[in-house]
Design a protein around this motif. Structure first.
Motif, PDB file in Angstrom:
ATOM      1  N   GLU A 110      -3.307  -2.417   1.634  1.00  4.21           N
ATOM      2  CA  GLU A 110      -2.213  -2.817   0.753  1.00  4.21           C
ATOM      3  C   GLU A 110      -0.927  -3.134   1.515  1.00  4.21           C
ATOM      4  O   GLU A 110      -0.213  -4.083   1.180  1.00  4.21           O
ATOM      5  N   ALA A 138       3.713  -0.578  -5.313  1.00  3.86           N
ATOM      6  CA  ALA A 138       2.408  -0.248  -4.733  1.00  3.86           C
ATOM      7  C   ALA A 138       2.510   0.926  -3.761  1.00  3.86           C
ATOM      8  O   ALA A 138       1.627   1.790  -3.717  1.00  3.86           O
ATOM      9  N   LEU A 150       3.577  -2.904 -11.057  1.00  4.80           N
ATOM     10  CA  LEU A 150       2.822  -3.815 -10.206  1.00  4.80           C
ATOM     11  C   LEU A 150       2.844  -5.227 -10.784  1.00  4.80           C
ATOM     12  O   LEU A 150       2.779  -5.412 -12.006  1.00  4.80           O
ATOM     13  N   LEU A 177      -4.965   0.091  -8.068  1.00  3.81           N
ATOM     14  CA  LEU A 177      -4.542  -0.824  -7.010  1.00  3.81           C
ATOM     15  C   LEU A 177      -5.671  -1.774  -6.623  1.00  3.81           C
ATOM     16  O   LEU A 177      -5.466  -2.975  -6.454  1.00  3.81           O
TER      17      LEU A 177
END
Length: 453
Positions: free
Chosen positions: A402, A350, A254, A378
């Motif tokens: 997301e 993600a 990430l 996340l």
């Protein structure tokens, strides 16, 4: 991916449509080679492979229009279409017609990608070096699998995990066509068979590709796409394990901040695979459709604006994703597609976290990371408050936060058997019609229900 636009004089690009060719064949002799030269020369065949990425990344497909279709077909109240084109308006209104040129171009581009991949795969013996041959084969299979996956998802009904996937999807054509005289008139294969083809190609690609391959597809791009395919099928153990492999072994991670995953001139740490765009090459119609004029979008209103109902999915006002928007004269636009010449993220880390979390939750496992910890990781990246406990709906909601506006909306509704307004996930109007152009040329292509005979 600084692609080389490579055309074969007799292939002519249009030949790759499985149903016919047109008179205006757009010849480019200065960039063209006779097919007998291309298929006997490793360097030329490599350039054809490179050109397939350019083909797949065109605006009519992964350069913007496929994602746009998935978002507009899935929309109820969250988005507005402000553009003047009738074709996207038909998408958001769920009133597609068989002569819709956006739909036609999705289909044609997929079979252009497919045929060019078939040409590469049919001529691998020109490579004396085994590692080069394996890499080229793996990349071609990755690209072919990608084309068939979205043909199945857009032109066929959703995959049912319990079986019975006999609904028609798209013809599987594996022979390489170099001459228009060799074009056949195949019938549509069913959803089950197309998915099986996709999985076979991706599994093979994973075994053939190297661990890293610059901006081109590597083994973890194939594995990430396979995780997406398995999730769409409801094969949660397969999805979990494929996503876990990518997260554990690919070296991707990430980005430190949410905005770091978007509007990048080069690939970020989060990009497992991205469509490459420069001011000289590539297409970013995500910017064209979704951005305001000041950021490269169309003059006046952004074609797609985000309505107030969308923001109901956020449960924390401090979540960076809830603020990843800007105001235009006509409404709210997403910041995801703000840069005109930025790469288009396609397979992000993600997404792999979300696939692994959902699959682990459904299977009551904790491979790689427990679902609660994964979702909180996340959320932490976006400065959203951590959750103390988690439900399946929490994971689905996190996925929406997301991955919004990245082309997942329709496919998630279908796999989760949801609704679009009053329409059930399997409503005929959420499946694209077979383009009329193709049916005129190939009488063996049956039309989808709801679009006439």
């Amino acid at each position: 991916m600084k692609t080389i636009k490579y055309k074969i004089l007799v292939l002519l690009s249009a030949v790759v449509s499985i149903v016919g060719c047109e008179d205006n064949l757009e010849l480019e002799p200065e960039q063209s080679l006779l097919p007998e030269v291309v298929i006997t020369n490793p360097a030329n065949l490599q350039n054809v492979l490179t050109g397939i990425y350019d083909e797949a990344g065109q605006g009519v497909s992964y350069g913007g229009q496929i994602n746009l279709a998935a978002e507009l077909l899935a929309n109820d109240t969250d988005l507005s279409w402000n553009g003047t084109f009738e074709q996207p308006a038909q998408l958001i209104e769920k009133q597609l017609t068989p002569d819709n040129t956006f739909v036609r171009d999705y289909w044609l581009n997929a079979y252009e990608v497919n045929n060019q991949a078939n040409i590469v795969l049919a001529n691998l013996d020109v490579f004396e070096d085994e590692s080069d041959r394996n890499r080229v084969e793996g990349e071609a299979k990755f690209l072919r699998a990608l084309a068939y996956f979205d043909l199945a998802r857009l032109f066929g009904q959703s995959y049912e995990a319990g079986g019975g996937n006999t609904q028609l999807a798209a013809p599987i054509v594996l022979n390489a066509i170099l001459n228009p005289a060799d074009i056949t008139s195949p019938s549509r294969d069913n959803v089950e068979d197309v998915y099986a083809r996709v999985i076979e190609d991706l599994q093979s690609a994973y075994n053939l590709l190297p661990d890293s391959n610059g901006v081109f597809a590597d083994k973890y791009a194939a594995q990430a796409l396979l995780a997406r395919v398995y999730l769409q099928q409801g094969n949660y153990s397969g999805a979990r394990d494929a996503a876990n492999d990518v997260l554990q072994n690919s070296g991707h991670a990430l980005t430190a901040t949410y905005d770091g995953a978007f509007n990048n001139d080069g690939d970020s740490s989060e990009d497992i695979f991205a469509w490459q765009v420069t001011s000289q090459d590539g297409a970013n119609l995500m910017n064209t459709f979704w951005a305001g004029q000041d950021f490269g979008g169309r003059q006046g209103n952004p074609d797609v604006s985000i309505n107030a109902s969308f923001f109901n999915i956020f449960d924390d006002p401090n979540d960076d994703r809830s603020q990843f928007f800007y105001t235009t004269s006509s409404g709210t636009a997403t910041t995801k597609w703000q840069s005109q010449f930025a790469n288009i993220p396609f397979l992000r880390v993600a997404e792999m976290h979300l696939i692994r979390a959902e699959s682990n939750f459904r299977l009551s496992t904790a491979i790689g990371l427990a679902p609660l910890a994964e979702i909180n990781a996340l959320r932490g990246r976006s400065n959203a408050v951590a959750l103390g406990a988690i439900t399946l709906q929490d994971i689905i909601d996190e996925r929406k936060r997301e991955l919004a506006f990245e082309g997942f909306a329709l496919h998630d509704i279908k796999r989760l058997q949801g609704t679009v307004g009053t329409l059930n996930y399997d409503d005929n109007s959420l499946v694209m019609p077979i383009p009329q152009r193709e049916r005129d040329a190939n009488p063996n292509l049956m039309q989808n229900p709801g679009y006439g005979s």
